[in-house]
Every structure is written in structure tokens, then in C-alpha cells.
Scaffold this motif. Sequence first.
Motif, PDB file in Angstrom:
ATOM      1  N   GLY A  40       0.819  -1.210   0.000  1.00 18.11           N
ATOM      2  CA  GLY A  40       0.000   0.000   0.000  1.00 18.11           C
ATOM      3  C   GLY A  40       0.851   1.257   0.000  1.00 18.11           C
ATOM      4  N   LEU A  41       1.864   1.290   0.857  1.00 17.28           N
ATOM      5  CA  LEU A  41       2.747   2.454   0.915  1.00 17.28           C
ATOM      6  C   LEU A  41       3.525   2.618  -0.389  1.00 17.28           C
ATOM      7  N   ARG A  42       3.941   1.518  -0.968  1.00 19.37           N
ATOM      8  CA  ARG A  42       4.665   1.573  -2.252  1.00 19.37           C
ATOM      9  C   ARG A  42       3.753   2.148  -3.346  1.00 19.37           C
ATOM     10  N   ASN A  43       2.489   1.765  -3.336  1.00 19.12           N
ATOM     11  CA  ASN A  43       1.527   2.330  -4.291  1.00 19.12           C
ATOM     12  C   ASN A  43       1.370   3.840  -4.084  1.00 19.12           C
ATOM     13  N   TRP A  44       1.330   4.282  -2.821  1.00 15.45           N
ATOM     14  CA  TRP A  44       1.196   5.709  -2.539  1.00 15.45           C
ATOM     15  C   TRP A  44       2.415   6.474  -3.053  1.00 15.45           C
ATOM     16  N   VAL A  45       3.602   5.898  -2.850  1.00 18.09           N
ATOM     17  CA  VAL A  45       4.834   6.544  -3.313  1.00 18.09           C
ATOM     18  C   VAL A  45       4.851   6.611  -4.838  1.00 18.09           C
ATOM     19  N   ASN A  46       4.480   5.510  -5.496  1.00 20.84           N
ATOM     20  CA  ASN A  46       4.462   5.499  -6.968  1.00 20.84           C
ATOM     21  C   ASN A  46       3.440   6.491  -7.517  1.00 20.84           C
ATOM     22  N   GLN A  47       2.287   6.604  -6.868  1.00 18.80           N
ATOM     23  CA  GLN A  47       1.273   7.562  -7.311  1.00 18.80           C
ATOM     24  C   GLN A  47       1.762   8.993  -7.113  1.00 18.80           C
ATOM     25  N   ASP A  48       2.475   9.224  -6.028  1.00 19.04           N
ATOM     26  CA  ASP A  48       3.029  10.556  -5.788  1.00 19.04           C
ATOM     27  C   ASP A  48       4.054  10.915  -6.862  1.00 19.04           C
ATOM     28  N   LYS A  49       4.867   9.950  -7.250  1.00 22.35           N
ATOM     29  CA  LYS A  49       5.841  10.193  -8.312  1.00 22.35           C
ATOM     30  C   LYS A  49       5.129  10.514  -9.629  1.00 22.35           C
ATOM     31  N   ALA A  50       4.052   9.787  -9.930  1.00 21.08           N
ATOM     32  CA  ALA A  50       3.298  10.028 -11.160  1.00 21.08           C
ATOM     33  C   ALA A  50       2.656  11.412 -11.126  1.00 21.08           C
ATOM     34  N   ASP A  51       2.157  11.828  -9.957  1.00 15.73           N
ATOM     35  CA  ASP A  51       1.529  13.145  -9.831  1.00 15.73           C
ATOM     36  C   ASP A  51       2.543  14.270 -10.034  1.00 15.73           C
TER      37      ASP A  51
END
Length: 134
Positions: A40-51
Motif C-alpha cells: 500500500g505504501l509503495r503504491n502511494w509513493v508510486n502515485q506521488d511520483k506520477a503526480d
Amino acid sequence: MSNTSKRYTAEFKRDAVALVYSSGKTVTEVAREIGVSPEGLRNWVNQDKADRGQGPAGVLTSDEREELRRLRRENREQQQTIEVLKKPRPSSRGNRRSSRALRVHRCGEGHRDEPRWPWCLNRSGFGRDLSCWV
């Protein structure tokens, strides 16, 4: 283990991602410290990078995901409306036949059309043709 997932606030997710960037620790270590799943945290980090435009090509930003969700919902509602409008409406005359053929009255004498109907329509398809009645 429970099958329900926890919902975290946007603020909590932002703080967790900031902690990953600032602490110098791995995502798994930070996830253990704050009590969330590493995936879950890895998904949040990846989404933040995409944003921020640093993610891999083709990954949608959060705004793009929200717009896509909204457009899909709107499309689904419009498709349902179209399906409703495609359904045939009952006729106000009670006659469900769509043909405008000339029909003959009950006596049928002097008329060449068959079969004999208990009433007839005029050539326009509306009203009774009084010339057919005996």
C-alpha cells in the motif's frame, strides 16, 4: 486476518510518503513503523511520483484518474438513458400497428381489400373513413 481494507486519509498518505522520502529508509521499513502494508505504501509513493511527473510513461496522475472515473460514470448514465429512449412507447390510440394501410369495414362489400376488419382507417391512417360505413 480481516478481508476489509482500512481507509486512510489523504493527509496520512501524504505524511507517509514524505516520511519515505525524508527518512532515507526503505518503503518496507517505513511501512512497518507506521503500521501499513508495504504494498500500500509503495503504491502511494508510486502515485506521488506520477503526480509530480516523475513516474513511468503512461501512468495516470490522480487528477487524470478522477476525470476518467467521472467520464466513465457519465458515459454509463448516458447509455442507460439511450436504452430507455430506445424502448417502444405505447400508442395513444391503442392501436399498436405501425402500418398505415387502408382497412375495410365489417361488411366488406364493394371493397377489394381482405381480410375484413371491424373498422377502417382513412388513407392518411388517422380517423375513420366514413365513406366505408353502410
